[in-house]
Design an enzyme around this catalytic site. Sequence first.
Site, short mmCIF file in Angstrom:
data_model
loop_
_atom_site.label_atom_id
_atom_site.label_comp_id
_atom_site.label_asym_id
_atom_site.label_seq_id
_atom_site.Cartn_x
_atom_site.Cartn_y
_atom_site.Cartn_z
N SER A 143 -41.15 -3.17 18.13
CA SER A 143 -40.82 -1.77 18.34
C SER A 143 -41.42 -0.91 17.24
O SER A 143 -41.50 -1.31 16.09
CB SER A 143 -39.31 -1.57 18.38
OG SER A 143 -39.00 -0.18 18.59
N LYS A 197 -34.59 -6.98 22.19
CA LYS A 197 -35.54 -5.87 22.37
C LYS A 197 -35.22 -5.09 23.66
O LYS A 197 -35.34 -3.87 23.70
CB LYS A 197 -36.97 -6.40 22.42
CG LYS A 197 -38.05 -5.32 22.67
CD LYS A 197 -37.98 -4.18 21.65
CE LYS A 197 -39.24 -3.32 21.61
NZ LYS A 197 -39.63 -2.73 22.88
N HIS A 249 -32.36 -2.90 22.83
CA HIS A 249 -32.91 -1.83 21.98
C HIS A 249 -33.49 -0.73 22.86
O HIS A 249 -33.22 0.46 22.65
CB HIS A 249 -33.99 -2.41 21.06
CG HIS A 249 -34.88 -1.39 20.40
ND1 HIS A 249 -35.87 -0.70 21.09
CD2 HIS A 249 -34.94 -0.93 19.13
CE1 HIS A 249 -36.49 0.14 20.28
NE2 HIS A 249 -35.94 0.02 19.07
N ASN A 250 -34.27 -1.11 23.86
CA ASN A 250 -34.90 -0.12 24.72
C ASN A 250 -33.88 0.61 25.58
O ASN A 250 -34.03 1.80 25.87
CB ASN A 250 -35.97 -0.77 25.61
CG ASN A 250 -37.23 -1.08 24.83
OD1 ASN A 250 -37.22 -1.23 23.62
ND2 ASN A 250 -38.34 -1.19 25.53
N GLU A 264 -32.43 3.11 23.44
CA GLU A 264 -33.48 4.14 23.29
C GLU A 264 -33.46 5.12 24.46
O GLU A 264 -33.55 6.34 24.28
CB GLU A 264 -34.83 3.45 23.18
CG GLU A 264 -36.02 4.37 23.03
CD GLU A 264 -37.33 3.59 23.02
OE1 GLU A 264 -38.23 3.96 23.79
OE2 GLU A 264 -37.44 2.61 22.26
#
Length: 471
Positions: free
Chosen positions: A128, A183, A186-187, A190
């Site tokens: 990232s 991840k 995380h996205n 986001e």
Amino acid sequence: MKNTHIGLVGLGVMGENLALNLERNGFSVTGFDLDEQKCTRFAKRTEGLKACAANSLVELIANLQLPRRVWLMVPAGAPVDAVLNELRTLLSAGDVVIDGGNTLYRDTQRRIDSLEGTGILYVGSGVSGGEEGALHGPALMPGGSPEAWPLVRPFLQAIAAKADDGQACCEWMGPGGAGHFVKMVHNGIEYADMQMICEAYALLKSLGMPAMQMSAVFREWGQGKLSSYLIDITADILAHQDPETGKALVEMILDTAEQKGTGKWTSQIALDLGVSAPTIADAVFARTISALQPERVVASKLLKGPKSQAAQNLEVVLPKIQKALLAAKICAYAQGFALIKAGDKEHDWQLPLDKVASVWRAGCIIRAHLLEDICRAFANQHDLTNLLIDEHFARLMAECQQDLREVVAMAALSGVAVPAFMSALSYYDAYRTERLPANLLQAQRDYFGAHTYQRLDKPGKFHTQWPKSKS
């Protein structure tokens, strides 16, 4: 160039920048891409450096020192399988393949399983930070074959972003698809974070505030508890003028948001694991409805909304929106970490939640001051069931929850769509409610489908022959 430390397959912007980052940190690199123009560009850009371009995968592998380490930066899905199938015939036991793309974590586990018996080690690593992060220091979330970690740790931690305490934003997440799972979440966070900032922008715009003034507001917010990369870039974006029209460039951009699927995956996996993540899901749906731009233009002329509200006192309302954004953001993080906790339980990865938060403190898109407190929360209480009940965050929510309510009410009365704010508030209220109306829902299910229910006063499953109405 023989005996290079690492091979990098996929020389798009991310791959090329990662290669330059590796070289700058003392590691020699051989790069390869099916696109000859990218190979040529890479060769020119790395003239005089400890890096070179190969003409084929065979040549790339021949250039590498043992054990070979090959980092893939190719589009997720079939392209990864295609490269991996070719690499299987070229690599030997003890060699390592790293997939640094936005891969669905189940695909990473499938590829690890497919390599069983070959001795080839596989790592699925979230990367990232965008192109700037790739060049200057990304946040990295590797997971996969545990034996691979000592072989990749030196260069991954060397090129990773460094937090304020000097710690590399790269830690081993766990076996299997753990790295890509982290991840993915995380996205998802986001998506929620970006949507909530956009909703704050929409509210400021509804108050008649011009873009340059909004920029100053976001800049000020970025100095406090909302300090984050996304707040900072929002201030930059709002201050930028279109050279052709002289207007704020953001106002000249078509209001249709695109997506690559990771937010959708997060929402789907949350449903699969029975985790409530409505703010993340609503952020995905917000992008979906933005794509209906032609329909919305027509609907705007047909569908009625509320009457114009009285002008707001900016000195009063701006701090409320600021606190509402903070409260909603905390709820989104709580949902994300609850999902990571559920994924960890499902797959027995032994994910260190404090280390996950620690890795996100720098380099990544959602880097924010808030993550320091999240890291401390999980370090102090490893079995913390939900971020909202940590003492620090419970206190923050107590300070901000009324502002979130008033901002949601203001938005509803003004006809401003704030789905992420609204779902964050509903999530908070549902989580803090001792008794939800799901008792009635379960009775309904038993009425029409004999699905049974449980009682408060005694154990077991029960079914009732409910009286039927005459209608």
